[in-house]
Design an enzyme around this catalytic site. Structure first.
Site, PDB file in Angstrom:
ATOM      1  N   CYS A 336      42.181  30.698  28.608  1.00 50.31           N
ATOM      2  CA  CYS A 336      43.039  30.392  29.563  1.00 50.31           C
ATOM      3  C   CYS A 336      44.010  29.231  28.990  1.00 50.31           C
ATOM      4  O   CYS A 336      44.726  29.107  27.977  1.00 50.31           O
ATOM      5  CB  CYS A 336      42.601  30.250  30.819  1.00 50.31           C
ATOM      6  SG  CYS A 336      43.913  30.212  32.115  1.00 50.31           S
ATOM      7  N   HIS A 437      39.339  35.514  31.774  1.00 46.89           N
ATOM      8  CA  HIS A 437      38.334  34.767  32.148  1.00 46.89           C
ATOM      9  C   HIS A 437      36.942  35.532  32.330  1.00 46.89           C
ATOM     10  O   HIS A 437      37.104  36.881  32.720  1.00 46.89           O
ATOM     11  CB  HIS A 437      38.354  34.322  33.658  1.00 46.89           C
ATOM     12  CG  HIS A 437      39.345  32.895  33.654  1.00 46.89           C
ATOM     13  ND1 HIS A 437      39.011  31.714  32.925  1.00 46.89           N
ATOM     14  CD2 HIS A 437      40.361  32.655  34.105  1.00 46.89           C
ATOM     15  CE1 HIS A 437      39.871  31.036  33.101  1.00 46.89           C
ATOM     16  NE2 HIS A 437      40.833  31.510  33.890  1.00 46.89           N
TER      17      HIS A 437
END
Length: 497
Positions: A336, A437
């Protein structure tokens, strides 16, 4: 008929989240449909549910313990801190605005309506609701605005169990002090207390328990100690930055050594919980450039303020050290915000995350990220393809599941392994980056990645698979067994009504 109970604590880190999770598992084992609920959570660790709505991860853990899908109505208000006095406010899973504390409390009437509306979903669809409070109910300066402790209990007329942590000392004083500071109406909601994290001989504690109960009885309060819960080592996800694992570097060494870079606004560190359970992996959180240099893998985690954290890495020398180690062959992974950092530049024209309009990244990937006003929140399931990097040899055709939470859009000249227009998974030489994630929760992908590192070190691959899902299930059952052995579950059912 729907029943409920609220778990409040004498302060932070007393074990409210874990007690709530354990009760959710017990009630589910006993055949009830159970939902956790926390009206307001403050955390940088978040999750995206099946509707693409954002929620705190503590309620994800509790939902898993209850054998239910995590849903945003279980945590309708999520505060993600930007600074000491400002947070991004997520309402019913959707970013609303940034607010300081004064502005936030001025909206308490509306926020209470939101909390009550979302609990009604649980009331209509579940047999039992197990609510979690936040901090302490005796923060008397905040009572008029409260919507997470007694304010929430009042909204839905819930009985309360108060948890105290004996590990830090003064548990009777903290329990009694919390009860004494409440007004009479709130005090009467407390139906029992739990003493948590006990170490030692419980027989030595029993006289204190009797004196505590007698004193409350003399004041007209029928509040019993429901049990003393001994400390137990559980591998169950902890709450945000209070997690001890982020403040302790064990410097443990195994076949594969991983350094996760700890930044000021690190988010979703639970991305690495699965990795920490592999027997051949040592996972350490690194704060100081002096701690880098002896690992096989460096991971740049997610961040609530990517640019600010990147500038911090430049200032403390970690940025240059990572570039040096990468050039010498160390594997570097970005998740991310860390994925965004791996590129050439990050632009923030709308000042979404910082006062900087742009900053240079590591330049490991030929990508550029631009922060946009729209926040991307999705669950994802992608098939990896086009992989040529030896780092991920054998991963072509694998399905990877997880979720995205990011403000930026990344574009560039790298090969995207998930065949999307916007880049979300890239592998290049001794590096890979992704917006997904939970990527390491995918056991087949993770084992192949780790085995490729093993081969590079001249170590034999390990074929034994590891299911993080099954591992978590065993831990939830272990927690439930522990609570059944040390709490009066019969009395808790009476409190439920």
């Amino acid at each position: 008929m729907h029943k409920k109970v609220m778990i409040q604590g004498t302060g932070s880190s007393v074990g409210k989240s874990i007690i709530t999770a354990g009760l959710c598992r017990i009630f589910a084992q006993d055949g009830y449909r159970v939902s956790p609920f926390k009206s307001q959570n403050m955390a940088l660790n978040s999750f995206v549910d099946i509707d693409g709505l954002e929620m705190g991860r503590a309620q994800v853990v509790q939902a898993e313990a209850a054998k239910e899908l995590p849903r945003a109505f279980m945590n309708p208000i999520l505060l993600k801190p930007n600074s000491d006095n400002n947070s991004q406010i997520i309402i019913e899973g959707v970013p609303a605005k940034n607010m300081n504390a004064v502005d936030y409390f001025s909206n308490s009437a509306k926020l209470k309506e939101i909390a009550k509306r979302n609990y009604k979903i649980i009331e209509d669809n579940f047999d039992i609701g197990v609510l979690e409070g936040g901090g302490s109910p005796a923060e008397i300066n905040l009572r008029q605005w409260d919507l997470v402790n007694m304010g929430m209990a009042e909204l839905i007329d819930a009985p309360v169990i108060l948890v105290g942590n004996i590990e830090i000392g003064g548990v009777f004083a903290s329990l009694y002090g919390n009860i004494a500071l409440l007004d009479e109406k709130d005090r009467k909601r407390i139906k029992g207390v739990i003493i948590n994290k006990f170490r030692g001989d419980v027989e030595l504690l029993k006289p204190g328990i009797k004196m505590f109960e007698d004193r409350l009885q003399a004041e007209g309060l029928d509040i019993k100690v429901l049990g003393v819960v001994p400390y137990i080592n559980l591998n169950i996800e902890e709450e945000d930055v209070l997690a001890k694992k982020l403040t302790t570097n064990t410097n443990e060494k195994k076949d594969i050594n991983i350094s996760v870079i700890r930044t000021n606004k690190m988010s979703n560190y639970t991305d690495f919980d699965a990795l920490s359970q592999y027997p051949d992996v040592a996972l350490n959180y690194v704060y100081d450039v002096k701690e880098l240099g002896n690992e096989d893998i460096i991971i740049l985690p997610g961040s609530k303020n990517t640019i600010t954290d990147l500038e911090m890495l430049k200032a403390n020398g970690i940025f240059d050290k990572i570039k040096e180690l990468h050039s010498k062959g160390t594997t570097v992974v970005g998740i991310c915000g860390g994925f965004q950092m791996l590129g050439k530049e990050i632009f923030d024209p709308h000042h979404i995350e910082s006062n900087f309009e742009k900053t240079a990244g590591f330049g490991i990937l030929d990508t550029v990220t631009t922060m946009e006003k729209v926040k991307y929140t999705h669950q994802v399931e992608k098939t990896l393809s086009k992989i040529e990097s030896p780092l991920l040899e054998g991963c072509n055709g694998l399905v990877v599941k997880g979720y995205e939470i990011h403000q930026g859009v990344t574009k560039g000249n790298e090969v995207n392994l998930t065949t999307e227009d916007n880049l979300i998974f890239i592998a290049k030489e001794n590096s890979f980056g992704t917006y997904i994630h939970g990527v390491f929760d995918n056991e087949e992908f993770t084992r192949k990645f780790l085995n490729n590192i093993r081969r590079r070190k001249g170590l034999a691959p390990i074929d034994e698979s590891f299911s993080f899902t099954d591992f978590k299930e065993r831990e939830y059952d272990k927690l439930a067994d522990h609570l059944r052995a040390n709490l009066s579950i019969e009395e808790i059912y009476k409190i439920l009504g």
